[in-house]
Write a protein that holds these residues in place. Structure first.
Motif, PDB file in Angstrom:
ATOM      1  N   ARG A  16     -10.540  10.199  -7.139  1.00 27.91           N
ATOM      2  CA  ARG A  16      -9.332  10.574  -6.414  1.00 27.91           C
ATOM      3  C   ARG A  16      -9.011   9.562  -5.326  1.00 27.91           C
ATOM      4  O   ARG A  16      -7.852   9.169  -5.144  1.00 27.91           O
ATOM      5  N   THR A  17     -10.038   9.111  -4.613  1.00 28.41           N
ATOM      6  CA  THR A  17      -9.828   8.096  -3.579  1.00 28.41           C
ATOM      7  C   THR A  17      -9.250   6.822  -4.175  1.00 28.41           C
ATOM      8  O   THR A  17      -8.332   6.206  -3.619  1.00 28.41           O
ATOM      9  N   LEU A  18      -9.778   6.433  -5.328  1.00 24.92           N
ATOM     10  CA  LEU A  18      -9.296   5.225  -5.990  1.00 24.92           C
ATOM     11  C   LEU A  18      -7.823   5.362  -6.386  1.00 24.92           C
ATOM     12  O   LEU A  18      -7.014   4.450  -6.135  1.00 24.92           O
ATOM     13  N   LEU A  19      -7.458   6.479  -6.995  1.00 23.90           N
ATOM     14  CA  LEU A  19      -6.093   6.645  -7.477  1.00 23.90           C
ATOM     15  C   LEU A  19      -5.088   6.728  -6.329  1.00 23.90           C
ATOM     16  O   LEU A  19      -3.996   6.149  -6.396  1.00 23.90           O
ATOM     17  N   VAL A  20      -5.446   7.429  -5.270  1.00 23.50           N
ATOM     18  CA  VAL A  20      -4.549   7.524  -4.113  1.00 23.50           C
ATOM     19  C   VAL A  20      -4.400   6.154  -3.450  1.00 23.50           C
ATOM     20  O   VAL A  20      -3.292   5.738  -3.067  1.00 23.50           O
ATOM     21  N   GLY A  21      -5.505   5.423  -3.314  1.00 27.59           N
ATOM     22  CA  GLY A  21      -5.437   4.084  -2.737  1.00 27.59           C
ATOM     23  C   GLY A  21      -4.579   3.149  -3.562  1.00 27.59           C
ATOM     24  O   GLY A  21      -3.819   2.332  -3.027  1.00 27.59           O
ATOM     25  N   ALA A  22      -4.683   3.249  -4.888  1.00 31.92           N
ATOM     26  CA  ALA A  22      -3.883   2.406  -5.773  1.00 31.92           C
ATOM     27  C   ALA A  22      -2.396   2.668  -5.594  1.00 31.92           C
ATOM     28  O   ALA A  22      -1.575   1.735  -5.564  1.00 31.92           O
ATOM     29  N   LEU A  23      -2.030   3.932  -5.452  1.00 31.81           N
ATOM     30  CA  LEU A  23      -0.621   4.261  -5.240  1.00 31.81           C
ATOM     31  C   LEU A  23      -0.133   3.767  -3.873  1.00 31.81           C
ATOM     32  O   LEU A  23       1.030   3.375  -3.728  1.00 31.81           O
ATOM     33  N   GLY A  24      -1.017   3.744  -2.893  1.00 32.13           N
ATOM     34  CA  GLY A  24      -0.663   3.189  -1.594  1.00 32.13           C
ATOM     35  C   GLY A  24      -0.380   1.693  -1.674  1.00 32.13           C
ATOM     36  O   GLY A  24       0.563   1.182  -1.055  1.00 32.13           O
ATOM     37  N   VAL A  25      -1.199   0.979  -2.435  1.00 31.08           N
ATOM     38  CA  VAL A  25      -0.969  -0.459  -2.635  1.00 31.08           C
ATOM     39  C   VAL A  25       0.375  -0.687  -3.334  1.00 31.08           C
ATOM     40  O   VAL A  25       1.139  -1.591  -2.972  1.00 31.08           O
ATOM     41  N   LEU A  26       0.690   0.144  -4.308  1.00 30.47           N
ATOM     42  CA  LEU A  26       1.965   0.027  -4.998  1.00 30.47           C
ATOM     43  C   LEU A  26       3.141   0.246  -4.050  1.00 30.47           C
ATOM     44  O   LEU A  26       4.164  -0.449  -4.133  1.00 30.47           O
ATOM     45  N   ALA A  27       2.999   1.200  -3.157  1.00 30.01           N
ATOM     46  CA  ALA A  27       4.068   1.458  -2.199  1.00 30.01           C
ATOM     47  C   ALA A  27       4.306   0.244  -1.307  1.00 30.01           C
ATOM     48  O   ALA A  27       5.456  -0.176  -1.088  1.00 30.01           O
ATOM     49  N   LEU A  28       3.235  -0.341  -0.781  1.00 33.05           N
ATOM     50  CA  LEU A  28       3.371  -1.529   0.075  1.00 33.05           C
ATOM     51  C   LEU A  28       3.975  -2.695  -0.701  1.00 33.05           C
ATOM     52  O   LEU A  28       4.821  -3.438  -0.181  1.00 33.05           O
ATOM     53  N   ALA A  29       3.549  -2.875  -1.947  1.00 31.81           N
ATOM     54  CA  ALA A  29       4.054  -3.982  -2.753  1.00 31.81           C
ATOM     55  C   ALA A  29       5.546  -3.834  -3.021  1.00 31.81           C
ATOM     56  O   ALA A  29       6.303  -4.815  -2.961  1.00 31.81           O
ATOM     57  N   ASN A  30       6.002  -2.615  -3.303  1.00 33.12           N
ATOM     58  CA  ASN A  30       7.423  -2.418  -3.566  1.00 33.12           C
ATOM     59  C   ASN A  30       8.261  -2.593  -2.315  1.00 33.12           C
ATOM     60  O   ASN A  30       9.385  -3.095  -2.379  1.00 33.12           O
ATOM     61  N   LEU A  31       7.717  -2.206  -1.181  1.00 31.97           N
ATOM     62  CA  LEU A  31       8.432  -2.455   0.063  1.00 31.97           C
ATOM     63  C   LEU A  31       8.560  -3.966   0.290  1.00 31.97           C
ATOM     64  O   LEU A  31       9.620  -4.450   0.702  1.00 31.97           O
ATOM     65  N   GLY A  32       7.486  -4.705   0.000  1.00 33.33           N
ATOM     66  CA  GLY A  32       7.550  -6.157   0.102  1.00 33.33           C
ATOM     67  C   GLY A  32       8.573  -6.751  -0.856  1.00 33.33           C
ATOM     68  O   GLY A  32       9.310  -7.689  -0.508  1.00 33.33           O
TER      69      GLY A  32
END
Length: 375
Positions: A61-77
């Motif tokens: 669960r930690t891995l999947l939530v962290g991965a979605l957080g990285v995706l959010a930052l990347a899309n904002l970039g």
């Protein structure tokens, strides 16, 4: 799991919905802007085994939530990118998040059900990707039309955050897996059963993405007005959802090889007919819509049977094999996008024709490697 893959799928595919406006905003050609899709796919294909190795012991669960957080930052970039080069860097970062999420979501989904329901469980998880093509990509196109492509990418970032909150709230905590060295992961490529599956994944995804990455100009060539482009993307996505769901049931009942054979026949036929319509300057919009629906259904009916074949070949290595298949999917997307950009220079009919040829090659490969196999 499907909630998260919906966010990942929207992120991966949404650029196709507003490629012309993004190209204009960055002052590059559509073929050059399409390389943002290619770079994402190549990075995903290369990084998925590495990310799987580095994150193997993390709680799921930690891995999947962290991965979605990285995706959010990347899309904002991506939304804030002042140039194509910066956009490409942010797409690589997005690929890291996607590579951490998608394979693990599929493996966890398959582990939570009985073996006889595995294909249907995989179809549900992959269903998030297909629903993204049905809803996320067309809605991204609408948002781009009214708010601009940068705002559309910002909305994708918000969607990734929302999905992360949902996964954190609903998914149970699950332990990680033993760390498998990268050399051992890649050694699985030498297994006969794996060698019969992964190249087919590459070929099949390349066939459908030769055209899909450039959906706006290629649909215009078959007589679809710009205003109706979103409707056609929705029909493609609707076909993808139906094809994916039916694929799980059909695979469990009649086997993967039969399902895949029908999918490649449908894909090659629909792309060939669309190419013929483009060569003649357009056709009836209803006929085009039905062909787009068939194209979407055949494209996304590939993944559940392919994953099922891999897991059946080595059930104890399911997470590893699903990860390798995800790499093959995105390698196929990158190859299809790159080849499609080259073919598009010779006209939309050439892009459709190339996709049809690749579908025939995929069917031929399946005929040779799947001979005598029902699963």
């Amino acid at each position: 799991m499907a909630l998260g893959t919906f966010a990942v799928g929207t992120d991966a595919f949404v650029l196709a919905a507003f490629l012309p406006s993004m190209a204009a905003g960055l002052r590059v050609s559509q073929a050059a802007a399409g390389q943002a899709i290619t770079v994402f796919a190549i990075a995903y294909a290369l990084l998925a085994p590495v990310v799987a190795t580095l994150t193997a012991r993390l709680e799921r669960r930690t891995l999947l939530v962290g991965a979605l957080g990285v995706l959010a930052l990347a899309n904002l970039g991506s939304a804030l990118s002042p140039s194509l080069s910066v956009l490409l860097v942010t797409r690589v970062l997005a690929a890291v998040g996607a590579a951490a999420y998608t394979p693990n979501a599929g493996a966890v989904g398959a582990a939570l059900v009985r073996p006889e329901q595995r294909a249907r469980a995989l179809a549900v998880v992959i269903g998030g990707l297909t629903v993204a093509t049905a809803l996320g990509v067309p809605l991204g196109g609408v948002a781009s039309h009214w708010l601009g492509w940068r705002s559309a990418l910002a909305l994708v970032a918000a969607l990734c955050l929302l999905a992360g909150v949902g996964v954190a709230a609903i998914m149970p905590r699950l332990p990680g897996n033993p760390r498998v060295p990268l050399r051992d992961r890649l050694a699985a490529l030498r297994r006969p059963g794996v060698l019969a599956v992964l190249p087919l994944t590459v070929l099949g995804m390349a066939a459908c993405y030769t055209v899909y990455a450039y959906a706006v100009p290629t649909l215009h060539a078959v007589g679809v007005p710009t205003a109706d482009g979103t409707l056609m993307l929705f029909l493609y996505g609707l076909g993808a959802v139906l094809g994916n769901l039916l694929a799980g049931v059909v695979t469990d009942r009649w086997g993967a090889v039969r399902l895949l054979t029908g999918a490649y026949v449908a894909m090659g036929g629909s792309l060939a007919l669309l190419g013929g319509i483009a060569a003649h300057g357009g056709g009836a919009e209803l006929a085009v819509g039905l062909l787009v629906l068939l194209w979407g259904g055949s494209s996304w009916s590939q993944t559940p049977p392919q994953q099922h074949r891999l897991i059946a070949a080595a059930p104890s290595e399911a997470p590893l094999l699903v990860s390798l298949n995800s790499s093959a999917i995105y390698l196929g997307i990158s190859a299809g996008t790159g080849l499609g950009g080259l073919a598009l220079a010779h006209g939309p009919a050439a892009a459709y024709g190339l996709g049809a040829v690749l579908a025939v090659v995929a069917m031929a490969f399946l005929t040779v490697t799947g001979r005598g196999r029902k699963g």
